[in-house]
Design an enzyme around this catalytic site. Structure first.
Site, PDB file in Angstrom:
ATOM      1  N   GLU A 108       0.825  -1.317   0.039  1.00  0.00           N
ATOM      2  CA  GLU A 108      -0.118   0.070   0.008  1.00  0.00           C
ATOM      3  C   GLU A 108       0.833   1.426  -0.023  1.00  0.00           C
ATOM      4  O   GLU A 108       0.923   2.035   0.866  1.00  0.00           O
ATOM      5  CB  GLU A 108      -1.088   0.278   1.124  1.00  0.00           C
ATOM      6  CG  GLU A 108      -2.073  -1.135   1.260  1.00  0.00           C
ATOM      7  CD  GLU A 108      -3.046  -0.747   2.297  1.00  0.00           C
ATOM      8  OE1 GLU A 108      -2.923   0.184   2.952  1.00  0.00           O
ATOM      9  OE2 GLU A 108      -3.848  -1.763   2.495  1.00  0.00           O
ATOM     10  N   GLU A 152      -5.907  -8.379   0.946  1.00  0.00           N
ATOM     11  CA  GLU A 152      -6.405  -7.980   2.273  1.00  0.00           C
ATOM     12  C   GLU A 152      -7.867  -7.667   1.847  1.00  0.00           C
ATOM     13  O   GLU A 152      -8.153  -7.211   0.816  1.00  0.00           O
ATOM     14  CB  GLU A 152      -5.721  -6.605   2.738  1.00  0.00           C
ATOM     15  CG  GLU A 152      -4.518  -6.884   3.296  1.00  0.00           C
ATOM     16  CD  GLU A 152      -4.127  -5.515   4.032  1.00  0.00           C
ATOM     17  OE1 GLU A 152      -4.779  -4.724   4.481  1.00  0.00           O
ATOM     18  OE2 GLU A 152      -2.752  -5.398   4.110  1.00  0.00           O
TER      19      GLU A 152
END
Length: 447
Positions: free
Chosen positions: A173, A354
């Site tokens: 991320e 995720e």
């Protein structure tokens, strides 16, 4: 576009589908000052009064460093086929450079050996936000040199652990580091500097590309790719102004990372919006985008929430939120996101690394934890995943966030995201109802 309605009856996933769960080092390991581990930016950030809820830190977290064997048994008992975790850079290189800390490498060797012994495929992330503090003191991700230090670290880890890791993820991320670490400042390193933020974005992606090059140069046949949290951006109304605003918003949320990685260019509308004098635009050197766009083997996608963009470039909420107030619960977004990536960028293999939510979990007197909201959330999102596969998306695996309750960054320990309840005072693990449900999904190959 809406999720197609499939045939009545149970949803069945491909036989070889990689059912998994995910964690990250700082959030679960603890042992912050043991066996030669150096300090990270999150150690520093979490000690500043007011930065984290209740002043919580990751010093102990879920004590996974000492309890990893127990946690491996939990993974086996859940039937996991894949485990996505991260390696702590300051545990390997306490100051971010130089010779490795062998005790740190030995921990990950033990973890990897334990996964293989239990028939669970490791998926290792090289960087999940815990930059060595010494590198932050030298400029952090604003410094181009940090990207090269990351490449050195990656090469070291590939050499020490590569024979045990079939799939590597480079940077987790990058957008969150940019937005939360350098725009809002509520994540480490706690900056609020938009001009620095997008230079950081470039250096994080350069680090990714250099790490890909390091793996290729090593001769390894392991796979490698980045882990991107992507947010589908929808116009809040039917006006041309909202459509244009959503397009620009998407360039910052998604195309800044997807275009550079998969097309070798930054979005023109984003560059124009930043302006020619921005530090990012000035910081891009000849050859950088060729490094960033080096071919990858898989793309890890993380989905949590949609974004609705108004005509003035603001955002609005459309759906119920979870305990994480930023997270709108919208399973349709999963389908839209996965099909968009395949449509716009081609049939690159995808993995979801995720997807999950926090729920108000409590340990009942009978030693159970009933988290019906998490089961509902996962069922709805997996339905969207199933429909995306049916629509031709080459998705290989799905990892619930998270395996364990853990340190949730600036939210401390107030939010519980795990399939497994962690009683922090005793570190006892208790399977939640969602864990039992997920185990049956894995066993049955669907639901």
């Amino acid at each position: 576009m809406s999720i197609p309605t499939g045939p009545a009856g149970p949803l069945r996933f491909p036989d070889n589908f990689g059912w998994g769960a995910a964690t990250s080092a700082y959030q679960i390991e603890g042992a912050a000052k043991e066996d030669g581990r150096g300090e990270s930016v999150w150690d520093t950030f979490s000690r500043v009064p007011g930065r984290t809820r209740n002043g919580d830190t990751g010093d102990v977290a879920a004590d996974h460093y000492h309890r990893y064997a127990e946690d491996l048994d939990l993974m086996r008992d859940l039937g996991l086929r894949s485990y996505r975790f991260s390696i702590s850079w300051p545990r390997i290189q306490p100051d971010g450079t130089g010779a490795p800390n062998q005790r740190g490498l030995d921990f990950y060797r033990r973890l990897l050996d334990g996964l293989h012994e239990r028939g669970i495929a490791p998926m290792a992330t090289l960087f999940h936000w815990d930059l060595p503090q010494a590198l932050q003191d030298a400029g952090g991700w604003e410094s181009r040199d940090t990207a090269h230090r990351f490449a050195d670290y990656a090469d070291l880890v590939f050499g020490a652990l590569g024979d045990r890791v079939p799939a590597w993820l480079t940077i987790n991320e990058p957008k969150t580091v940019v937005q939360n670490g350098y725009l809002t400042g509520h994540h480490a390193p706690g900056r609020q500097d938009p001009d620095a933020a997008y230079l950081v974005a470039h250096h994080l992606q350069l680090a990714h590309g250099l790490a890909v090059g390091a793996l290729r140069a090593s001769g390894s046949d392991s796979r490698i790719g980045p882990a991107l949290n992507l947010h589908p951006c929808y116009p809040a109304d039917d006006s041309p102004q909202a459509a244009a605003a959503a397009r620009l918003y998407d360039s910052y949320e998604n195309r800044l990372y997807l275009d550079s990685l998969l097309r070798g260019s930054y979005p023109e509308d984003l560059l124009a919006d930043l302006g020619p004098q921005s530090r990012m635009v000035q910081g891009v050197r000849d050859g950088d985008l060729a490094i960033i766009s080096a071919p990858i083997d898989l793309l890890a996608v993380q989905y949590y929430t949609p974004i609705y963009v108004t005509a003035d470039g603001g955002t609005e909420r459309r759906w119920t939120t979870s305990e994480a107030e930023w997270q709108q619960i919208y399973p349709q977004g999963m389908y839209d996101l996965l099909t968009r990536v395949t449509r716009d960028y081609g049939p690159i293999p995808l993995t979801i690394t995720e997807n999950g939510l926090p729920t108000p979990d409590t340990l009942a007197p009978d030693d159970t934890v009933h988290d019906a909201g998490r089961i509902s959330f996962l069922r709805d999102h997996l339905t969207a995943v199933h429909q995306a596969i049916a629509a031709g998306v080459p998705l290989e695996s799905f990892h619930v966030w998270s395996l364990l309750d853990n340190f949730e960054w600036d939210a401390g320990y107030d939010q519980r995201w795990g399939l497994v309840y962690v009683d922090y005072p005793t570190q006892r693990r208790v399977l939640k109802s969602s864990a039992t449900w997920y185990r049956s999904v894995i066993t049955d190959g669907g639901f």
